[in-house]
Enzyme design. Sequence first.
Site, mmCIF file in Angstrom:
data_model
loop_
_atom_site.group_PDB
_atom_site.id
_atom_site.type_symbol
_atom_site.label_atom_id
_atom_site.label_comp_id
_atom_site.label_asym_id
_atom_site.label_seq_id
_atom_site.Cartn_x
_atom_site.Cartn_y
_atom_site.Cartn_z
ATOM 1 N N HIS A 290 24.145 -115.590 37.195
ATOM 2 C CA HIS A 290 24.675 -114.371 36.602
ATOM 3 C C HIS A 290 24.044 -114.038 35.255
ATOM 4 O O HIS A 290 24.180 -112.910 34.787
ATOM 5 C CB HIS A 290 26.195 -114.487 36.431
ATOM 6 C CG HIS A 290 26.809 -113.262 35.846
ATOM 7 N ND1 HIS A 290 26.862 -112.057 36.529
ATOM 8 C CD2 HIS A 290 27.368 -113.027 34.633
ATOM 9 C CE1 HIS A 290 27.445 -111.150 35.767
ATOM 10 N NE2 HIS A 290 27.760 -111.708 34.618
ATOM 11 N N CYS A 291 23.355 -114.973 34.618
ATOM 12 C CA CYS A 291 22.928 -114.749 33.234
ATOM 13 C C CYS A 291 21.467 -114.345 33.070
ATOM 14 O O CYS A 291 21.165 -113.241 32.632
ATOM 15 C CB CYS A 291 23.213 -116.006 32.407
ATOM 16 S SG CYS A 291 24.976 -116.304 32.169
ATOM 17 N N ILE A 292 20.561 -115.238 33.423
ATOM 18 C CA ILE A 292 19.150 -115.004 33.095
ATOM 19 C C ILE A 292 18.584 -113.733 33.750
ATOM 20 O O ILE A 292 17.848 -112.995 33.109
ATOM 21 C CB ILE A 292 18.291 -116.233 33.478
ATOM 22 C CG1 ILE A 292 18.818 -117.471 32.760
ATOM 23 C CG2 ILE A 292 16.832 -116.015 33.088
ATOM 24 C CD1 ILE A 292 18.096 -118.735 33.123
ATOM 25 N N ASP B 250 21.070 -110.582 31.782
ATOM 26 C CA ASP B 250 21.289 -110.388 30.344
ATOM 27 C C ASP B 250 20.218 -109.543 29.652
ATOM 28 O O ASP B 250 20.550 -108.700 28.809
ATOM 29 C CB ASP B 250 21.410 -111.739 29.641
ATOM 30 C CG ASP B 250 22.685 -112.473 30.036
ATOM 31 O OD1 ASP B 250 23.427 -111.934 30.878
ATOM 32 O OD2 ASP B 250 22.929 -113.575 29.526
#
Length: 437
Positions: A273-275, A278
């Site tokens: 979900h992040c890299i 974001d």
Amino acid sequence: MKRKLLDKIENKQITVGVIGLGYVGLPLAVEKAKAGFKTIGFDVQQEKVDMVNKGQNYIGDVVETELSSIVESGLLSATTDFSHIKDVDFIAICVPTPLDEYQQPDVSYLESSSKEIAKYLTKETMVVLESTTYPGTTEELIKPILENASGLVCGTDFYLGFSPERVDPGNLVYKTNNTPKVVGAIGEEATEVIAEMYRAVLKGEVITVSSPAIAEMEKILENTYRNVNIGLINELAMLSNKMGINLWEVIDAAKSKPYGFQAFYPGPGLGGHCIPLDPYYLSWKAREFGFHTSMIESSMMVNDRMPEYCAERVSKILNRDRKPMNGSRILVLGVAYKQDIEDFRESPAIRVIEELEKEGADVVYFDPFVPEYRENGEVKKGEPELTAELLGNADLVIITTAHTTVDYDFVQKHSKVIFDTKNAMKSITNRENVELL
């Protein structure tokens, strides 16, 4: 308010509310309860609420025996009824922050959660956003919603801050409890009290910064740093293939330098979900200031293209054996976004499968952690067992997740040709049928 809340924290008289019981929220709720604070988990999905109340775990980083124990003790419960917000002193917002179809931030979950909180928000409550988002969200989006709907004043009647989640599913060393925590809040008193609340729960260091925006940008920096460096390595992987150079060996040699270099590795794309997400938050926010994050956007373009590039490499490998992609049987090993976990959010392996199927390939997959997954409303089931027959019937095997539970020596012996995008077979001596990304 400050002194009263600090006393309640010290005496463990704080009741905690965690909004969103997913990969971030449930581990956080468990840690709060384990520390002796009565905790209420809030979620709109009845299934999750029911499982928590039965002590049944559905998140890899949570130990089911710990979950069941704190549920039985009465320290942790879950509900879909947001009116219980009035009963809590500390609220952590841990809801999804995805991208919409235009690759722009979708803050609808944040907005809806904030509106629900505002209906029942009482004085002397701490509210902390943990969901990853663009710099400015806490003060520009959350604060006005809470103040306008509740009639309370931030800093006077309640405290508001941002503390970015740091969750690395499958990490055997760093969990929610021992990972350092960053806290930025509106005002010095809010920062002090919220930080103290985290110190009362977590073993990791709690670092305070001067504002929520600093903490929000810090989280974006963490993952944008990785995105940019992985983009560089993925681009070098494409170049190295053209040059006939083994980039994996290059990286191993480079990381022998004890300073000035950190090893990043190529792969079929970015997952989780992040890299992958974001940097889009930052590039979107930057346009508000007439600024284009050219380096970040370039790395995102490289990383976003990797599933397509991997499908192109598969086609070229098949062509060498005079086989067309159309009609060829491809076995994909691994659809989780990283090794040894069941999480397939934003997994590049799923995009690789889509690219292969676009070209008419007959694609099957095996993943010991993900027996099935849902994508675009459809459920795709994996093969139940990795057998010699399954491997032998495939025209090509592509490794997209380097699960350590897979016997790669067995894979090498029974496969016609293998495209290894993760260097999972680095210890295999016989490499006649193995090609690296």
